[in-house]
Motif scaffolding. Structure first.
Motif, short mmCIF file in Angstrom:
data_model
loop_
_atom_site.label_atom_id
_atom_site.label_comp_id
_atom_site.label_asym_id
_atom_site.label_seq_id
_atom_site.Cartn_x
_atom_site.Cartn_y
_atom_site.Cartn_z
N GLU A 110 0.83 -1.98 -0.10
CA GLU A 110 0.53 -0.07 0.41
C GLU A 110 0.79 1.13 -0.20
N PHE A 116 -6.35 8.68 2.76
CA PHE A 116 -7.37 7.37 2.89
C PHE A 116 -8.06 8.42 3.59
N GLN A 134 -8.75 4.08 -0.42
CA GLN A 134 -6.98 4.69 -0.21
C GLN A 134 -7.06 5.37 -2.15
#
Ligand code: PEP
Ligand code: MG
Length: 758
Positions: A110, A116, A134
């Motif tokens: 990630e 986010f 995200q």
């Protein structure tokens, strides 16, 4: 708010609707949900973490490495996801890595994402998972997008619990503060112990459809529901549910404020615009408020929050048509009922075998709901502040209405200690039960009459169980309270006959209906349809019966017929003037004449009596005495009128004491003024069922008590240990020169003589 964001939110909801309606299994649904959200928000990543064995496990993802699914696990409080779950809050971050709680998990891949947004998946006010998105680009998510995520989280909460993806134990372990045992303090209104499961009198509404088919229709539903709710609130004054007088004014004011609050309606409408059904929109807004309120530690605000919860639940019930109480839904075994307040009729709807106790936020010793509970033998703890904030539906509860407390979610140790006390209590009850055949005679040889108060068909059994000397007060209105319509004459006759049959040679005193006050009947309203400002002093009891002559006539016929061939004892409630007695008696005599004419069997004798509840009557006893056979002092009403203190007002519940010189001197004068007459005098208020109070009454020369059945053993025991001459002398002294605290003085006096030991 950009139209793109609104469209995205709408797409999510539509997609969600399809997913939920599909026949996929739960895991597949989760996989589809993350895809739908990801596509709608154009976000590279969408993930769902769910609680499993105390950890947040990645259950589904779009965008993160699929190998991480069911592998990546975060502790509560760990990383952004863990923080959301721990604090039950939403995060909306343009740069996730800049947040102090950010923690990087290499297996997910990630690292390339910057922004986010995550929302908790909440069940019963605890987080059971987290839904997050995200983006590679730096962006803050718009309010409407966050709202859509929160809505999805709401749906997911249903899905994952229905599919058993998390279990309640897991959920319970999450939030120690909400899960810890809690000791609540209150006022013991009906003494006793009980162990059981919390059941809300007004259950939370289950929301069946979240996504709307027709937004305009949903808007209309909410408008109508608001109208109806406002109407209800405006009408609510004086309803038993809210207690009568005093504190409820304040509550109603708050209700009114919320009900007309435009901000609230606007937020609900906005939620509907985002594609929700009316129900889901109300719940969404409520959830958001709840979360906001969690952060504020203020008792007053918390109270207001309960009011808003109440109202939101009311709105939900109206809009969804789920208007039943827990009674109408069928009660589980060993239930302990939780409510702000109840009306006597509402309590009577419950199955007595399953209901083990009641805990109220309000309530007072002599309110009728408490009297009914006492008659049903159900312990009641009242005046528990913030009750509904501490107890959740389904929580285990130990109710100790001996010591004025309840333990919520008790520890095993607490349960064990409680069970030991329970066993001891049963032993004590058994001792009292063993006194069934003991005659209540004082040490110096005076036979005291100990009778019971009753009103329900089931109460009749108490007569033989307690060995009482009869029924000193049969509250006939209870039959009216439990009926949906006015009970027909035949039904009344049947009940009275059954009671007389069961009582055999023991006397039964029937009180004619005492409705009004806090005993309202939906099918019998005041003529002008208006609520009364002071119902306890209003159109109630004999006043109703005399005005609605049909009511009293029917009851008179029923009583006279039921007592054919035996003695009938009848008394009239709330008599303030002798002429009221004359009129009531005339109704009976009229019916008697009719029965005589039609050659029906007549009672062998009729003894007429009056309740002394209105102080004014005490000044006219010389006029009344020659007309009556007995006088029964209703100390519940009498004391409320003597002190001008509403018996249903919880704020006044502990303010005045029955052992006050004012009451005792008043009673003494009543006793004295009847000396030399043929009038039997007794007390049938709650006062007589309490030991020190009963002792005081004995000291005043009152030898006839009608009390709650549960107290018979206790009072017989007291009588057997009492020297009447001694208490009479002591009482005389106390009333001439009252000690500063008569209760304390009497307690010490009685303890020194061993009168209070079991
Ligand atoms: C009383 O007022 O004391 C009484 C016994 O009557 P109720 O409680 O039913 O009003
Ligand atoms: Mg009364």
């Amino acid at each position: 708010m950009t139209s793109g964001a609104v469209d995205a939110a709408r797409n999510i909801l539509t997609g969600l609707h399809e997913v939920m309606a599909s026949r996929q299994h739960a895991q597949a649904k989760l996989n589809t949900v993350v895809e739908v959200i990801g596509e709608s928000l154009h976000s590279e990543v969408c993930s769902i973490y769910l609680l499993r064995e105390g950890m947040l496990e990645l259950f589904a993802t779009r965008g993160l490495a699929q190998e991480a699914v069911h592998v990546t696990r975060l502790a509560i409080g760990e990383g952004l996801v863990g923080t959301i779950a721990e604090k039950i809050e939403t995060l909306n971050l343009a740069e996730a890595a800049a947040h102090p709680d950010f923690s990087y998990r290499p297996e997910t891949g990630e690292e390339k994402f910057h922004s986010f947004a995550g929302v908790p998946i909440v069940r019963r006010e605890r987080a059971v998972g987290v839904l997050g998105v995200q983006h590679v680009e730096r962006r803050r998510y718009e309010e409407v997008e966050i709202e859509a995520l929160q809505t999805v989280a709401m749906v997911l909460s249903e899905l994952i619990t229905n599919a058993g993806l998390i279990d309640d134990e897991d959920a319970a372990s999450l939030d120690p503060a909400h899960n810890a045992p809690e000791q609540l303090r209150g006022l013991s209104l009906v003494k006793g112990l009980a162990q059981g499961t919390a059941v809300y009198h007004q259950p939370r509404v289950t929301i069946e459809h979240i996504v709307a088919q027709d937004t305009e229709a949903e808007r209309q539903r909410v408008i109508l529901a608001f109208d109806k709710m406002r109407e209800q609130i405006d009408r609510m004054a004086g309803q038993a549910e809210f207690g009568v007088g005093g504190e409820h004014e304040e509550v109603l004011e708050t209700y009114r404020m919320f009900a007309y609050d435009e901000g609230w309606t606007r937020r609900i409408n906005e939620a509907i615009d985002s594609g929700l059904t009316a129900e889901a929109a109300i719940e969404r807004v409520q959830q958001r408020t709840r979360m906001r309120m969690r952060q504020i530690d203020d008792a007053l605000l918390a109270d207001r929050m309960h009011d808003l919860e109440d109202l939101a639940n009311r709105l939900l019930r109206i809009v969804s048509g789920q208007i039943g109480t827990a009674a109408s839904l069928g009660l589980r075994n060993d239930a302990i009922l939780i409510a702000r307040n109840l009306g006597p009729a509402e309590l009577l709807e419950y199955d007595k075998r399953r209901l083990k106790g009641v805990v109220l936020e309000e309530g007072s010793l002599t309110s009728h709901v408490v009297i009914v509970a006492r008659a049903m033998g159900i312990p009641v703890l009242g005046r528990v502040r913030g009750l509904r904030g501490y107890v959740r539906e389904g929580d285990m509860l130990l109710l100790d209405a001996e010591q004025g407390m309840a333990t919520v979610r008790p520890s095993p140790g607490a349960i064990e200690a409680f069970e030991a006390r329970f066993a001891k209590n049963r032993e004590k009850q058994a001792v009292y039960a063993s006194m069934r055949d003991v005659e209540p005679v004082t040490r110096d040889g005076t036979r005291i009459q100990v009778r019971i108060n009753a009103g329900l068909r089931d109460d009749i059994a108490n007569l033989s169980l307690t060995g009482a000397d009869g029924i000193g007060l049969f509250r006939t209105e209870f039959q009216f309270l439990v009926s949906a319509t006015l009970p027909a004459r035949e039904r009344q006759t049947r009940l009275y006959r059954d009671v007389l049959d069961a009582a055999g040679s023991k006397p039964v005193v029937f009180r004619t209906v005492d409705i009004g006050g806090d005993k309202t009947l939906p099918y019998l309203r005041h003529d002008d349809g208006e609520g009364e400002e002071n119902p306890a002093m209003g159109w109630r009891a004999l006043r109703v019966a005399l005005e609605r002559e049909g009511l009293l006539k029917v009851q008179a016929r029923a009583l006279l017929e039921a007592a054919g061939g035996r003695e009938l004892n009848v008394m009239f409630p709330l008599v303030a003037e002798p002429w009221e007695f004359d009129e009531a008696k005339a109704v009976f005599e009229g019916q008697l004449a009719y029965l005589r004419k039609t050659k029906r069997m007549l009672p062998e004798a009729i003894r007429y009596g009056v309740m002394l509840e209105v102080p004014a009557l005490a000044e006219q006893l010389d006029i009344l005495a020659p007309k009556i056979s007995f006088l029964s002092i209703g100390t519940n009403d009498l004391t409320q009128f003597l002190f001008a203190a509403d018996r249903s007002n919880p704020k006044l519940a502990e303010r005045y004491d029955w052992l006050s010189p004012a009451i005792l001197r008043f009673l003494r004068r009543v006793v004295t003024s009847l000396e030399g007459s043929n009038v039997d005098i007794g007390v049938c208020g709650e006062m007589g069922g309490r030991r020190l109070e009963a002792l005081a009454l004995l000291g005043l020369g009152i030898h006839r008590l009608s009390i709650t059945p549960a107290a018979v053993g206790r009072i017989k025991d007291l009588v057997g240990k009492t020297d009447l001459g001694e208490i009479e002398t002591a009482m005389r002294g106390w009333l001439v020169e009252p000690p500063a605290n008569l209760r304390e003085t009497m307690h010490a006096w009685a303890s020194a003589r061993g009168l209070l030991t079991d």
